[in-house]
Design a protein around this motif. Structure first.
Motif: not given
Length: 157
Positions: A10-13, A23-24, A28-30, A38-39
């Motif tokens: 699980i990536i935790i920003v 932004l990070a 990741l979403d891109a 939600i973006y």
């Protein structure tokens, strides 16, 4: 509730407000990673308390964790934590710019010339507390268990 520890991370920003977490998450979403929320902000309500059922739903994806010193992550998950920081002055400038652009100031009001310095000074405690808490919660695990079982030795990379 999970009964066995998953091996998919699980990536935790993580970071304080205006540190680049949105932004990070957008990056990741891109890149095709499933990011909670939600973006463009990726800020679901659960990110402030991090309940186990919310975290378990993020396995194989990512989520934002603002002000990580104010809550704890549920234990027993394969986290990959990215903690973003900015200088206090950069963070203060970003906060002031955000408030000015959002129209949150009453008409005719503006920040005083020393607002950046005063805001940066007030953030010293928050950033120090967040970093100390992150180290307290996670660094000891690396000394006692430098890899997570099943992760192929990636925990220290």
């Amino acid at each position: 509730m999970i009964t066995t520890m998953p091996t998919t991370p699980i990536i935790i920003v993580a970071g304080l407000g205006r540190s680049g977490t949105s932004l990070a998450c957008q990056l990741l979403d891109a890149a095709g990673v499933k990011v909670a929320g939600i973006y463009p902000s990726f800020e679901p309500d659960e990110m402030t308390t991090m309940p186990p059922e919310f975290i378990d739903a993020q396995i194989g994806g990512a989520c934002k964790w603002l002000d990580p010193h104010r809550s704890e992550l549920p234990p027993g998950r394969p986290y990959r934590i990215v903690f973003l920081t900015r200088t206090k002055r950069q963070q203060a400038m970003s906060m002031i710019k955000f408030v000015e652009m959002s129209g949150s100031l009453p008409p005719g009001k503006s920040f005083t010339p020393d607002a950046h310095a005063r805001m940066a000074e007030s953030m010293k405690h928050e950033q120090k507390a967040a970093l100390e808490e992150l180290v307290r919660l996670h660094l000891a695990d690396y000394f006692s268990r430098p890899t997570v079982e099943g992760d192929g030795g990636k925990a220290m990379r």
